[in-house]
Design a protein around this motif. Structure first.
Motif, mmCIF file in Angstrom:
data_model
loop_
_atom_site.group_PDB
_atom_site.id
_atom_site.type_symbol
_atom_site.label_atom_id
_atom_site.label_comp_id
_atom_site.label_asym_id
_atom_site.label_seq_id
_atom_site.Cartn_x
_atom_site.Cartn_y
_atom_site.Cartn_z
ATOM 1 N N VAL A 207 33.392 51.104 33.543
ATOM 2 C CA VAL A 207 32.776 50.146 34.456
ATOM 3 C C VAL A 207 33.911 49.684 35.357
ATOM 4 C CG1 VAL A 207 31.722 47.884 34.694
ATOM 5 C CG2 VAL A 207 30.977 49.409 32.860
ATOM 6 N N VAL A 208 33.827 49.993 36.637
ATOM 7 C CA VAL A 208 34.932 49.779 37.571
ATOM 8 C C VAL A 208 34.529 48.772 38.647
ATOM 9 C CG1 VAL A 208 36.537 50.902 39.161
ATOM 10 C CG2 VAL A 208 35.658 52.166 37.198
ATOM 11 N N SER A 209 35.421 47.843 38.927
ATOM 12 C CA SER A 209 35.178 46.859 39.976
ATOM 13 C C SER A 209 35.212 47.505 41.351
ATOM 14 C CB SER A 209 36.243 45.762 39.914
ATOM 15 O OG SER A 209 37.521 46.295 40.259
ATOM 16 N N LEU A 210 34.613 46.833 42.309
ATOM 17 C CA LEU A 210 34.705 47.239 43.708
ATOM 18 C C LEU A 210 35.943 46.534 44.267
ATOM 19 C CD1 LEU A 210 30.917 46.769 44.533
ATOM 20 C CD2 LEU A 210 32.095 48.871 43.873
ATOM 21 N N PRO A 211 37.079 47.232 44.407
ATOM 22 C CA PRO A 211 38.393 46.587 44.556
ATOM 23 C C PRO A 211 38.583 45.700 45.765
ATOM 24 C CG PRO A 211 38.533 48.932 45.021
ATOM 25 C CD PRO A 211 37.175 48.692 44.430
ATOM 26 N N LYS B 53 46.590 45.355 45.196
ATOM 27 C CA LYS B 53 45.131 45.349 45.159
ATOM 28 C C LYS B 53 44.666 46.224 43.987
ATOM 29 C CE LYS B 53 44.345 44.582 50.105
ATOM 30 N NZ LYS B 53 45.741 44.388 50.527
ATOM 31 N N PRO B 54 44.915 45.766 42.759
ATOM 32 C CA PRO B 54 44.553 46.580 41.592
ATOM 33 C C PRO B 54 43.047 46.680 41.397
ATOM 34 C CG PRO B 54 45.263 44.408 40.892
ATOM 35 C CD PRO B 54 45.526 44.485 42.370
ATOM 36 N N VAL B 55 42.649 47.687 40.660
ATOM 37 C CA VAL B 55 41.262 47.868 40.267
ATOM 38 C C VAL B 55 41.119 47.350 38.838
ATOM 39 C CG1 VAL B 55 39.496 49.603 39.738
ATOM 40 C CG2 VAL B 55 40.869 49.814 41.810
#
Length: 271
Positions: A188-192, A80-82
């Motif tokens: 800017v980071v995804s909601l994993p 489950k990578p970010v």
């Protein structure tokens, strides 16, 4: 009302010329798997620090339990990578020209940080990166240590130990080894655990080094923030052969409103 911490701030995205086309013409910001970024221990640095901190002050028996717990949980989380896109607080920085902008032959895009945060809202997070050698002060470490000792978690707040580890994993992309602190990175980071709901299916591109896996954040989705207000300047790399007038004409050919975007050449004295 709490003031937006990004108000009045600028962020700098060092990259190659092909990305200019994707961002300016298509309005696409790629969020790439952080495991393929420049830190070989992405995602694991924070978890390793957590494990070391949790094991402090534990008995040998409890340490073994903690190590087994981390092994078990990381097996569940490793797939489950970010996904993230990197920016810097540093303008015209020599190291980042060389490292991220085609060895100085690329470009740097200057973003309005406050407006970028608004574009991300509900789909991703604009996150400052923290540089650390340990997680001794982390709330996650205390929670996991308490579970190792008591076998219990606050069910109302966390639900289970899996909930604590999932939260730790989601936070891990915000932590890098102290040796990277000179980059002053913002992501800017995804909601994993809900990325497909917000950003759809992943995309893939064959690169010389392997396969790039990424998601697309649509920069055009907020009609109140056109790209020419989001991106304030295009800086041409110090080793690039591109000229200001060529880049200006290119931008105008894409959208007449892009003529509002300033174009300049880096002052960085890279040879």
């Amino acid at each position: 009302m709490k003031e937006n911490k990004w108000k009045g701030k600028k962020l700098y995205h060092y990259t190659g010329f092909p990305v200019l086309e994707g961002i300016m013409n298509k309005g696409e910001l790629w969020l790439c798997n952080v495991k393929s970024m420049n830190d070989t221990k992405e995602m694991l640095h924070y978890m390793d620090c957590l494990e070391d901190s949790v094991c402090k002050k534990l008995s040998d028996e409890q340490k073994e339990k903690a190590h087994n717990l981390f092994d078990d949980q990381l097996k569940k989380l490793k797939d489950k990578p970010v996904y993230a896109s990197s920016f810097s607080c540093l303008k015209d920085d020599a190291a980042q020209w060389e490292r991220y902008a085609s060895n100085g032959e690329g470009i740097c895009l200057t973003f309005n940080a406050e407006k970028l945060e608004k574009v991300c809202r509900g789909h991703a997070i604009l996150q400052t990166v923290f540089y650390t050698k340990n997680a001794n002060k982390s709330a996650h470490a205390s929670l996991i240590r308490d579970y190792v000792v008591t076998g219990k978690v606050n069910d109302i707040e966390w639900g289970s130990i899996e909930g604590i580890f999932e939260n730790s994993w989601a936070s891990s992309s915000a932590y890098k080894h102290d040796s990277f602190k000179s980059e002053k990175e913002v992501r800017v980071v995804s909601l994993p655990f809900s990325i497909k709901y917000f950003l759809g299916e992943p995309r893939y591109k064959i690169e010389g080094w392997g396969i790039r896996e990424y998601y697309i954040l649509d920069l055009n989705k907020n009609e109140d923030i056109p790209i020419q207000d989001l991106i304030k300047e295009v800086t041409i790399g110090p080793r690039s052969k591109a000229t200001v007038d060529t880049v200006q004409r290119y931008l105008k050919s894409l959208n007449s409103n892009f003529s509002k975007i300033s174009v300049s050449v880096s002052n960085c004295p890279l040879l």
